[in-house]
Design an enzyme around this catalytic site. Structure first.
Site, PDB file in Angstrom:
ATOM      1  CG  ASN A  59      -1.763  -1.335   1.362  1.00  0.00           C
ATOM      2  OD1 ASN A  59      -2.369  -1.669   0.326  1.00  0.00           O
ATOM      3  ND2 ASN A  59      -1.853  -1.840   2.431  1.00  0.00           N
ATOM      4  CG  HIS A 145     -10.275  -2.352   7.116  1.00  0.00           C
ATOM      5  ND1 HIS A 145      -9.881  -2.157   8.310  1.00  0.00           N
ATOM      6  CD2 HIS A 145      -9.438  -2.950   6.151  1.00  0.00           C
ATOM      7  CE1 HIS A 145      -8.574  -2.885   8.068  1.00  0.00           C
ATOM      8  NE2 HIS A 145      -8.312  -3.144   6.947  1.00  0.00           N
ATOM      9  CD  GLU A 187     -12.783  -0.016   3.505  1.00  0.00           C
ATOM     10  OE1 GLU A 187     -11.962   0.001   2.416  1.00  0.00           O
ATOM     11  OE2 GLU A 187     -13.173  -0.720   4.022  1.00  0.00           O
ATOM     12  CB  SER A 191      -9.009  -1.836   1.507  1.00  0.00           C
ATOM     13  OG  SER A 191      -9.818  -2.803   1.922  1.00  0.00           O
ATOM     14  CG  ASP A 216     -10.996   3.745   6.973  1.00  0.00           C
ATOM     15  OD1 ASP A 216      -9.855   4.464   6.504  1.00  0.00           O
ATOM     16  OD2 ASP A 216     -10.937   2.334   7.143  1.00  0.00           O
ATOM     17  CG  HIS A 219      -6.763   1.848   0.637  1.00  0.00           C
ATOM     18  ND1 HIS A 219      -5.675   0.953   0.625  1.00  0.00           N
ATOM     19  CD2 HIS A 219      -7.464   0.972   1.666  1.00  0.00           C
ATOM     20  CE1 HIS A 219      -5.610   0.145   1.467  1.00  0.00           C
ATOM     21  NE2 HIS A 219      -6.745   0.044   2.209  1.00  0.00           N
ATOM     22  CE  LYS A 250      -3.412   0.436   4.730  1.00  0.00           C
ATOM     23  NZ  LYS A 250      -4.863   0.272   5.087  1.00  0.00           N
TER      24      LYS A 250
END
Ligand SMILES: *Cc1c(COP(=O)(O)O)cnc(C)c1O
Length: 400
Positions: A59, A145, A187, A191, A216, A219, A250
């Site tokens: 990541n 997640h 998210e 992910s 979240d 990413h 990440k």
């Protein structure tokens, strides 16, 4: 016998048989995971089993994990601040570098306040448990997640799981759920699928139904937005209803995470989150490293541009093959293969050709959607992508 020698009895406890049988069952369904041991730093090329491999599974999207400038910042800061924080944040573990990093992170994402956590897992568990309780309701995207799911469980709030990115289902659930306080949790970039949540529409729903929006951005932080400021910059979102979680292990290439939002929210998390209070503060030397990373993330837009080029090249390269890609424009580009055995065989096939791409299986993804999770980094070159594409095309021809 030495007084401190381990006690040993000849009959193994029966539970050992149970665990051994459960491990064997995992093995049979191709779901036992094995760790690779990487020698040397993270990067597009990593050394495993004494051999260099081209890797497409970190990541470390911007290729910063071993950036010499961050290494220098870390070394200089270690000399000043030492290695360990020595205590939790609410005792004497909160050091000036933590405070400076929090200010820098809040400014970077454009929110009033931020609180550093040890990891994103701890941040998600902390936010959800601190802000919600039994009288509250949480609306959670079906693909969220594990750290969000664990936070919801620990919170004791009523949890309503809505189908992935399904705004109509979410709206119906919001309208039908009376609760003291409502939280929508999602998210930004998912992910394992790489797609982007419809954040502006989610925020509009939250406004209409008096709910909070927990994002979240694990990413998205560093990757989304012209300056890498993440999902809020990408969508130009600004609302006091947003509770933002960014992670620093990440794209930022460092370690840790933070929660950002309205001062009363951040202060409540500080006062209540057990995953903040009852854990040793992260090493203070990470503070200057985080600040150095933010400066690089902001200044080096070429890294995000490079990622876009690599992703386009990869998708173009696999057009008109039988391989199933996801609807993703992010550096996360899963190749969905179905069974555990197919995903493992594909991963092995690539490994034999000097490439590492991990097979992602249940429970991380739904049954029947096992996949190769290909992820790109700005440290990859066009030739690296071509090598991967050529191998995947060969796999496709062989009937993956
Ligand atoms: C990785 C990840 C986390 C956890 O962050 P860590 O800092 O690795 O603990 C949280 N949420 C999502 C979506 C992630 O992918």
């Amino acid at each position: 016998m030495h007084p401190h020698a381990a006690v040993s009895t000849s009959v193994p406890p029966p539970a050992l048989d149970r665990y051994a049988a459960e491990l064997a069952a995992l093995e049979r369904i191709d779901q036992r995971r094995r760790r690779l041991t990487v020698e040397g730093p993270q990067g597009a090329r990593i050394v495993v089993d004494g051999r260099e491999h081209l890797a497409f599974c970190s990541n470390d999207y911007l290729g910063l994990a071993a950036d010499p400038r961050l290494v220098e910042a870390a070394v200089a800061a270690v000399r000043v601040h030492g290695v360990g924080s020595g205590a939790s944040h609410l005792v004497t573990g909160h050091h000036a570098p933590h405070a400076r990093a929090e200010r820098a992170l809040a400014d970077f994402v454009g929110l009033p306040a931020a609180l550093l956590f040890g990891t994103g897992y701890l941040a998600n568990v902390g936010v959800l448990t601190a802000l919600t309780g039994a009288e509250d309701a949480i609306f959670s995207d079906a693909l969220n997640h594990a750290s969000l799911i664990d936070g919801m469980r620990l919170s004791r709030a009523r949890v309503v799981r809505y189908p992935h990115a399904d705004l109509a289902a979410l709206e119906a659930a919001l309208a039908a759920t009376p609760a003291r306080t409502r939280f929508v949790v999602t998210e930004s970039v998912f992910s394992m699928d790489g797609d982007l949540a419809p954040l502006p529409a989610l925020l509009a729903l939250c406004e209409r139904h008096d709910a909070w929006l927990v994002i979240d951005d694990a990413h998205g932080f560093g990757v989304l937005g012209a300056q890498g400021r993440g999902a809020l910059e990408h969508f130009a979102l600004d609302s006091p209803r947003i509770v933002y979680v960014g992670t620093l292990g990440k794209a930022a290439g460092v370690h840790g995470a933070f929660v950002a939002g309205a001062p009363a929210i951040v202060e409540t998390v500080l006062q209540r989150a057990r995953s903040y209070i009852f854990t040793t503060a992260s090493p203070p030397f990470l503070g200057p490293v985080i600040e150095a990373s933010l400066a690089i993330v902001r200044a080096e837009a070429w890294r995000r541009e490079r990622l876009r080029e690599l992703v386009a090249r990869f998708r173009d390269g696999l057009r008109e093959t039988g391989l199933r890609l996801a609807a993703s424009e992010s550096p996360i580009q899963p190749v969905i293969l179905g069974t555990n055995a197919a995903a493992l065989a594909a991963s092995r096939f690539l490994r034999e050709r000097g490439m590492i791409v991990s097979a992602i299986r249940p429970p991380t993804v739904a049954e029947g959607t096992s996949r190769l999770r290909v992820s790109f980094s700005a440290a990859h070159t066009a030739e690296d992508v071509d090598r991967l594409v050529a191998a995947l095309r060969e796999l496709d021809v062989q009937g993956a």
